[in-house]
Design a protein around this motif. Structure first.
Motif, short mmCIF file in Angstrom:
data_model
loop_
_atom_site.label_atom_id
_atom_site.label_comp_id
_atom_site.label_asym_id
_atom_site.label_seq_id
_atom_site.Cartn_x
_atom_site.Cartn_y
_atom_site.Cartn_z
N ASP A 323 -65.80 -13.37 34.32
CA ASP A 323 -65.06 -14.41 35.05
C ASP A 323 -64.99 -14.20 36.55
O ASP A 323 -64.80 -15.15 37.29
N ASN A 324 -65.12 -12.97 37.03
CA ASN A 324 -64.85 -12.74 38.45
C ASN A 324 -65.98 -12.04 39.18
O ASN A 324 -65.78 -11.48 40.26
N LEU A 325 -67.18 -12.07 38.66
CA LEU A 325 -68.27 -11.32 39.28
C LEU A 325 -68.62 -11.86 40.66
O LEU A 325 -68.78 -11.11 41.62
N THR A 326 -68.73 -13.17 40.80
CA THR A 326 -69.10 -13.73 42.10
C THR A 326 -68.00 -13.54 43.13
O THR A 326 -68.26 -13.62 44.34
N GLY A 327 -66.77 -13.28 42.68
CA GLY A 327 -65.68 -13.02 43.61
C GLY A 327 -65.94 -11.81 44.48
O GLY A 327 -65.49 -11.73 45.63
N ILE A 328 -66.71 -10.85 43.96
CA ILE A 328 -67.06 -9.66 44.73
C ILE A 328 -67.89 -10.03 45.95
O ILE A 328 -67.87 -9.34 46.97
N PHE A 329 -68.60 -11.16 45.86
CA PHE A 329 -69.45 -11.61 46.96
C PHE A 329 -68.81 -12.75 47.75
O PHE A 329 -69.48 -13.46 48.49
N GLY A 330 -67.50 -12.97 47.56
CA GLY A 330 -66.79 -13.95 48.37
C GLY A 330 -66.66 -15.33 47.77
O GLY A 330 -66.20 -16.25 48.43
N LEU A 331 -67.06 -15.50 46.51
CA LEU A 331 -66.94 -16.80 45.86
C LEU A 331 -66.09 -16.63 44.60
O LEU A 331 -66.58 -16.27 43.54
N SER A 332 -64.78 -16.86 44.74
CA SER A 332 -63.87 -16.63 43.61
C SER A 332 -63.74 -17.88 42.76
O SER A 332 -64.10 -18.98 43.17
N GLY A 333 -63.24 -17.68 41.54
CA GLY A 333 -62.96 -18.79 40.65
C GLY A 333 -64.17 -19.37 39.95
O GLY A 333 -64.09 -20.46 39.37
N LEU A 334 -65.31 -18.65 39.98
CA LEU A 334 -66.52 -19.15 39.33
C LEU A 334 -66.82 -18.29 38.11
O LEU A 334 -67.19 -17.13 38.23
N SER A 335 -66.64 -18.87 36.94
CA SER A 335 -66.82 -18.13 35.70
C SER A 335 -68.28 -18.14 35.27
O SER A 335 -69.01 -19.10 35.53
N GLY A 336 -68.69 -17.08 34.60
CA GLY A 336 -70.06 -17.01 34.10
C GLY A 336 -70.14 -16.28 32.78
O GLY A 336 -69.25 -15.51 32.42
N VAL A 337 -71.21 -16.55 32.04
CA VAL A 337 -71.46 -15.84 30.78
C VAL A 337 -72.97 -15.76 30.61
O VAL A 337 -73.70 -16.69 30.97
N GLY A 338 -73.45 -14.62 30.10
CA GLY A 338 -74.89 -14.47 29.99
C GLY A 338 -75.31 -13.48 28.93
O GLY A 338 -74.49 -12.72 28.38
N ILE A 339 -76.61 -13.51 28.63
CA ILE A 339 -77.21 -12.56 27.70
C ILE A 339 -78.48 -12.01 28.33
O ILE A 339 -79.06 -12.60 29.24
N SER A 340 -78.91 -10.85 27.85
CA SER A 340 -80.15 -10.24 28.33
C SER A 340 -80.92 -9.67 27.15
O SER A 340 -80.42 -8.81 26.43
N PHE A 341 -82.14 -10.19 26.95
CA PHE A 341 -83.04 -9.63 25.94
C PHE A 341 -83.77 -8.43 26.53
O PHE A 341 -84.37 -8.54 27.60
N GLY A 342 -83.75 -7.32 25.84
CA GLY A 342 -84.49 -6.13 26.27
C GLY A 342 -85.93 -6.23 25.79
O GLY A 342 -86.26 -5.81 24.68
N ALA A 343 -86.81 -6.77 26.64
CA ALA A 343 -88.18 -7.07 26.22
C ALA A 343 -88.93 -5.83 25.76
O ALA A 343 -89.70 -5.89 24.80
N ASP A 344 -88.72 -4.69 26.43
CA ASP A 344 -89.45 -3.48 26.08
C ASP A 344 -89.04 -2.95 24.71
O ASP A 344 -89.88 -2.48 23.94
N ARG A 345 -87.77 -3.05 24.39
CA ARG A 345 -87.33 -2.61 23.07
C ARG A 345 -87.78 -3.59 21.99
O ARG A 345 -88.13 -3.18 20.87
N ILE A 346 -87.77 -4.88 22.30
CA ILE A 346 -88.27 -5.87 21.35
C ILE A 346 -89.75 -5.62 21.09
O ILE A 346 -90.22 -5.72 19.95
N TYR A 347 -90.49 -5.28 22.14
CA TYR A 347 -91.91 -4.93 22.02
C TYR A 347 -92.08 -3.79 21.02
O TYR A 347 -92.95 -3.84 20.13
#
Length: 453
Positions: A323-347
């Motif tokens: 919820d507050n990651l962009t606040g570290i860079f001066g843009l507060s109140g912007l929520s986010g959610v994400g996923i990351s596939f580990g391509a090398d492990r999937i390989y």
């Protein structure tokens, strides 16, 4: 003299066969991301240390690859500072940049820099390498690819539901059976509150996140080293070893966290995500795991991790709400959610389980044998027709012995070989050899293309 040429530990070369497999992975993930409306971006391999430091916790900061300043990188450090060997202080003098540790922090920086150009919510995907100064081991590399998808500018938990659908779809397409683990950082914060150690939430979550790797006794020892009282550790045991169905776990933890407002908020969010996912008929199991902590400090809500069921290769996908990651860079109140596939492990998983579709790793489909200038002039238009028809086609460049050209076809696993000598040219035809069976057919150009396709 011995040849000592090598590459750094934790990195790998990828030849043509390996790249065909990796492109199958990337292309599959890209297509699924596109199905859900995600757009692709890229960011530089290096970021300023100001961007990277302090975003991954103490452990993450230690694993950042720092880049020495160009030119005389010692010019900013005095002799006294060099003699003192204070690594942290010298770091700021000798290095201003580092290789990116993941794709999420650079993405947050990107959003802040380009916020006036973006349509919110912004759904992006990014497939690029990242670097970590980790100890190399099976399934863990110093250079590896991540395949991220993030949604920023929306608080809706439907984003979490959608990301879990993406995970399920991708691994179903790969044919990998997985278990999707889910938890919530608010639940973990609530647990820290009710055992009376709210100020040590980072230490607690970092320790219990290692439960699968080091076992309960070692986790408890780590908690002791972090100064967690014995009584608090004892209160933690039944919580982190909770069993039952997802609904049963939620009911139990809701009772445990009855006096924690933030903990109950986490329970409510998790219940909504799991209830909505029941309506989507996932192909893979999703499990509430209260020991799942995800070591990165920026997660604030739902967290996810995916493990393959049929081989032991750690986490192959992870993510969560920040919820507050962009606040570290001066843009507060912007929520986010994400996923990351580990391509090398999937390989590695696809290799271990031999799950690559044959057509995904097939290179050249047909090789035209070179008998000389006249014959090459005859087959050249036919080869062009084959390529225009989408058939991957080669003409052997040199008029060498037939044996050498056939050995080339065998080595590259080319399924079809085409020959055209005087007899074929006189008939306006070619001879097709099917390498798997040895069968030979005399065909017109049109018949040849139809047969190969």
């Amino acid at each position: 003299m011995a040849n000592n040429t090598s590459i750094p530990k934790g990195t790998r070369d990828f030849g043509p066969d390996e790249m065909a497999k990796r492109n199958y992975i990337f292309d599959t993930i890209k297509k699924v991301y596109a199905l859900y409306g995600f757009q692709q971006i890229e960011t530089p391999a290096m970021e300023t240390l100001q961007t990277l430091l302090g975003k991954y916790g103490d452990e993450g900061d230690k694993l950042l690859f720092k880049i020495l300043n160009s030119g005389d990188f010692l010019k900013s450090a005095s002799d006294e500072e060099l003699m003192a060997r204070n690594t942290l202080k010298l770091q700021t003098k000798l290095s201003e940049k580092g290789l990116r540790y993941d794709l999420t922090v650079p993405f947050a920086r990107y959003v802040v820099m380009h916020r006036d150009e973006l349509q919110m919510p912004f759904k992006r995907y990014q497939i690029q390498p990242v670097w970590r100064a980790d100890r190399p081991q099976k399934g863990r590399y110093r250079e590896f690819y991540q395949c991220d998808a993030d949604i920023v500018g929306s608080d809706s938990l439907m984003n979490e539901v959608e990301l879990m659908q993406i995970v399920d779809t991708v691994f179903t397409k790969f044919g990998i059976r997985v278990q999707i683990k889910i938890n919530n950082r608010k639940i973990l914060t609530g647990i820290a509150e009710i055992i009376g150690e709210k100020d040590k939430i980072v230490q607690i979550t970092t320790a219990i996140d290692k439960l699968d790797k080091i076992g309960i006794e070692n986790v408890n020892q780590e908690l002791e080293k972090e100064g967690i009282p014995t009584e608090a550790i004892a209160r933690l045991q039944p919580i982190i070893q909770l069993s039952g169905t997802n609904d049963e776990k939620l009911a139990t933890i809701a009772n445990v966290l009855a006096d924690s407002k933030i903990g109950l908020k986490g329970v409510e969010e998790t219940k909504y995500i799991l209830e909505m996912l029941k309506k989507t008929a996932l192909h893979n199991e999703i499990e509430l795991d209260l020991t799942l902590a995800r070591g990165l400090n920026y997660y604030t809500g739902a967290i996810f991790e995916v493990k393959a069921l049929d081989t032991q290769i750690g986490s192959i996908t992870g993510g969560g709400r920040y919820d507050n990651l962009t606040g570290i860079f001066g843009l507060s109140g912007l929520s986010g959610v994400g996923i990351s596939f580990g391509a090398d492990r999937i390989y590695d998983v696809l290799n271990t389980l031999d799950l690559y579709p044959k057509e995904s790793v097939t290179g050249t489909q047909v090789l035209f044998i070179n008998f000389g200038e006249k014959e090459t002039g005859y087959i050249l238009p036919i080869a062009m027709q084959a390529r225009q028809a989408g058939i991957r086609t080669e003409i052997f460049p040199d008029a060498v012995k037939m044996k050498k050209q056939m050995a080339y076809a065998n080595a590259k696993h080319i399924p079809f070989v085409v020959l055209a000598g005087d007899n074929e040219i006189a008939q306006n035809k070619v001879t097709l050899k099917i390498m798997e069976t040895g069968e030979q057919l005399v065909l017109s150009a049109e018949e040849l293309l139809e047969r190969i396709k």
